[in-house]
Scaffold this motif. Sequence first.
Motif, PDB file in Angstrom:
ATOM      1  N   TYR A 235      -6.511  59.430 -15.713  1.00 15.24           N
ATOM      2  CA  TYR A 235      -5.172  57.999 -15.536  1.00 15.24           C
ATOM      3  C   TYR A 235      -4.674  57.552 -17.078  1.00 15.24           C
ATOM      4  O   TYR A 235      -4.076  56.615 -17.232  1.00 15.24           O
ATOM      5  CB  TYR A 235      -5.425  57.187 -14.788  1.00 15.24           C
ATOM      6  CG  TYR A 235      -5.401  58.144 -13.693  1.00 15.24           C
ATOM      7  CD1 TYR A 235      -5.219  58.394 -12.354  1.00 15.24           C
ATOM      8  CD2 TYR A 235      -7.037  57.290 -13.007  1.00 15.24           C
ATOM      9  CE1 TYR A 235      -5.817  59.099 -11.138  1.00 15.24           C
ATOM     10  CE2 TYR A 235      -7.658  57.987 -11.564  1.00 15.24           C
ATOM     11  CZ  TYR A 235      -6.694  58.343 -10.495  1.00 15.24           C
ATOM     12  OH  TYR A 235      -7.488  58.874  -9.637  1.00 15.24           O
ATOM     13  N   ALA A 236      -5.474  58.384 -18.469  1.00 17.83           N
ATOM     14  CA  ALA A 236      -6.065  57.650 -19.853  1.00 17.83           C
ATOM     15  C   ALA A 236      -4.018  58.070 -20.445  1.00 17.83           C
ATOM     16  O   ALA A 236      -3.929  59.305 -20.751  1.00 17.83           O
ATOM     17  CB  ALA A 236      -6.581  58.238 -20.265  1.00 17.83           C
ATOM     18  N   PRO A 237      -3.264  56.931 -21.267  1.00 16.95           N
ATOM     19  CA  PRO A 237      -2.346  57.282 -21.914  1.00 16.95           C
ATOM     20  C   PRO A 237      -3.116  57.665 -23.680  1.00 16.95           C
ATOM     21  O   PRO A 237      -4.727  57.207 -23.106  1.00 16.95           O
ATOM     22  CB  PRO A 237      -2.056  55.765 -22.099  1.00 16.95           C
ATOM     23  CG  PRO A 237      -2.654  54.707 -21.539  1.00 16.95           C
ATOM     24  CD  PRO A 237      -3.658  55.198 -20.005  1.00 16.95           C
ATOM     25  N   SER A 238      -2.650  57.505 -24.176  1.00 17.33           N
ATOM     26  CA  SER A 238      -3.804  58.510 -25.731  1.00 17.33           C
ATOM     27  C   SER A 238      -4.299  56.796 -26.219  1.00 17.33           C
ATOM     28  O   SER A 238      -5.371  57.079 -26.861  1.00 17.33           O
ATOM     29  CB  SER A 238      -2.526  59.137 -26.698  1.00 17.33           C
ATOM     30  OG  SER A 238      -1.802  60.125 -26.151  1.00 17.33           O
ATOM     31  N   ARG A 301       4.619  54.704 -20.405  1.00 15.34           N
ATOM     32  CA  ARG A 301       5.277  53.811 -21.630  1.00 15.34           C
ATOM     33  C   ARG A 301       4.785  53.577 -22.744  1.00 15.34           C
ATOM     34  O   ARG A 301       5.097  53.339 -23.843  1.00 15.34           O
ATOM     35  CB  ARG A 301       6.481  52.719 -20.889  1.00 15.34           C
ATOM     36  CG  ARG A 301       7.336  52.742 -20.396  1.00 15.34           C
ATOM     37  CD  ARG A 301       8.341  52.178 -19.661  1.00 15.34           C
ATOM     38  NE  ARG A 301       7.616  50.588 -19.554  1.00 15.34           N
ATOM     39  CZ  ARG A 301       7.271  49.464 -19.201  1.00 15.34           C
ATOM     40  NH1 ARG A 301       7.828  49.165 -20.703  1.00 15.34           N
ATOM     41  NH2 ARG A 301       7.018  48.770 -18.313  1.00 15.34           N
ATOM     42  N   ILE A 302       3.430  53.311 -22.742  1.00 18.67           N
ATOM     43  CA  ILE A 302       2.479  52.771 -24.005  1.00 18.67           C
ATOM     44  C   ILE A 302       2.158  53.704 -24.704  1.00 18.67           C
ATOM     45  O   ILE A 302       2.521  54.186 -25.834  1.00 18.67           O
ATOM     46  CB  ILE A 302       1.106  52.382 -23.428  1.00 18.67           C
ATOM     47  CG1 ILE A 302       1.536  50.854 -22.741  1.00 18.67           C
ATOM     48  CG2 ILE A 302       0.149  52.765 -23.983  1.00 18.67           C
ATOM     49  CD1 ILE A 302      -0.021  50.692 -21.797  1.00 18.67           C
ATOM     50  N   ASP A 303       2.559  55.421 -24.187  1.00 19.82           N
ATOM     51  CA  ASP A 303       2.291  56.624 -24.290  1.00 19.82           C
ATOM     52  C   ASP A 303       3.239  56.792 -25.682  1.00 19.82           C
ATOM     53  O   ASP A 303       3.629  56.739 -26.928  1.00 19.82           O
ATOM     54  CB  ASP A 303       1.934  57.604 -23.824  1.00 19.82           C
ATOM     55  CG  ASP A 303       0.287  58.593 -23.886  1.00 19.82           C
ATOM     56  OD1 ASP A 303      -0.176  57.513 -24.550  1.00 19.82           O
ATOM     57  OD2 ASP A 303       0.190  59.177 -22.809  1.00 19.82           O
ATOM     58  N   GLU A 304       4.538  56.679 -24.845  1.00 20.64           N
ATOM     59  CA  GLU A 304       5.992  56.780 -25.678  1.00 20.64           C
ATOM     60  C   GLU A 304       5.988  55.209 -26.704  1.00 20.64           C
ATOM     61  O   GLU A 304       6.935  56.162 -26.937  1.00 20.64           O
ATOM     62  CB  GLU A 304       6.558  56.360 -24.517  1.00 20.64           C
ATOM     63  CG  GLU A 304       7.295  57.565 -23.492  1.00 20.64           C
ATOM     64  CD  GLU A 304       7.959  57.344 -22.189  1.00 20.64           C
ATOM     65  OE1 GLU A 304       8.312  56.672 -22.133  1.00 20.64           O
ATOM     66  OE2 GLU A 304       7.868  58.304 -21.375  1.00 20.64           O
ATOM     67  N   ASP A 305       5.547  54.515 -26.451  1.00 22.54           N
ATOM     68  CA  ASP A 305       5.924  53.356 -27.828  1.00 22.54           C
ATOM     69  C   ASP A 305       4.997  53.989 -28.698  1.00 22.54           C
ATOM     70  O   ASP A 305       4.853  53.071 -29.803  1.00 22.54           O
ATOM     71  CB  ASP A 305       5.437  52.094 -27.189  1.00 22.54           C
ATOM     72  CG  ASP A 305       6.631  51.817 -26.420  1.00 22.54           C
ATOM     73  OD1 ASP A 305       7.539  52.650 -26.069  1.00 22.54           O
ATOM     74  OD2 ASP A 305       6.361  50.944 -25.505  1.00 22.54           O
TER      75      ASP A 305
END
Length: 340
Positions: A235-238, A301-305
């Motif tokens: 479930y982790a973003p980058s 969204r954290i990844d997108e930003d």
Amino acid sequence: METKVLLPTQKNIETVGDALRDGALVGIPTETVYGLAANALDGSAVKRIFEAKGRPADNPLIVHISDVSQIDRFHLVTEIPDSAKKLMDAFWPGPLTIIMKKGDVPDEVTAGLDTVAVRFPSHPVTKRIITAADVPLAAPSANTSGKPSPTAARHVFHDMDGKIPYIVDGGACEVGVESTVITVAGATPCLLRPGGVTLEQLENVIGHVEVADAVLHQLKEGQTAASPGMKYKHYAPSAHITLIRSSDEKYIEYVNDRAESGAAALCYDEDEPKLSVKTYPYGGRSDFDAQANRIFDVLRRIDEDGVETVYGRCPDTSGKAMAVYNRLIRAAGFEVIELA
């Protein structure tokens, strides 16, 4: 391969039903998260799920049905225990997966285990797709393995574009986290993954339910994953996420002290006005439904930003918040800072 995003018209439902029956993979909506579906009776098709996701082959899948009668019709399990019948009556269709001794289910679905996970989803589009396919569907979340699960069709397209022929757009997912998983295959029912049906709700129906240690802690080296979502960082973003377990004041102070480093905050709604960093609120402190509904969208969204460092509020472990904690502790790779 061109990936088409389809609206759930009857014609399109029939198209994807035929494709699934013939061995194709399709991104489908459910009330929990979007799934990457394949014919659960076709081991070769199921193998392609693992390839498309980059998913480890020892991570079992959930079999989805559109009618309880399909359990017997396709001989998915050897028997349905009384506890399972009570849970089905109480929570199906809905976000509950029940693990029982398996019947005629390919090993590719169960990762070689002698049990199978079965769910009857409540999303009307999901039920129509399974009915049109006329086979049970194996379907993990429709994301790249280890990344945040998809709660909108655009999330699936981002991860699966060019890998699958169809994605059915059924709108935003109502629950927002994967289904609760309980096993009734042993002597005592045991919660393996928290989700939309809480531990308290389960115990109201069948009495005492054990909670697997891996629900709130890291699976020990060499242990077998009995349920999806147990074994790996998930479930982790980058971004590098660290959870902070502390009072409100200590959390605010800790994060604001790191404002110059470019860190961001994965916080409660109430924290946002007090923070001097970029914020990603994921729900009110005690609004567990909102937290579950929003958490994966916020992680994406954290990844997108392009955020690199995130300090997150460590959620509660009661009620539906247990599901949010379970997802976030894995997204953070079990990294938690305790502030006295």
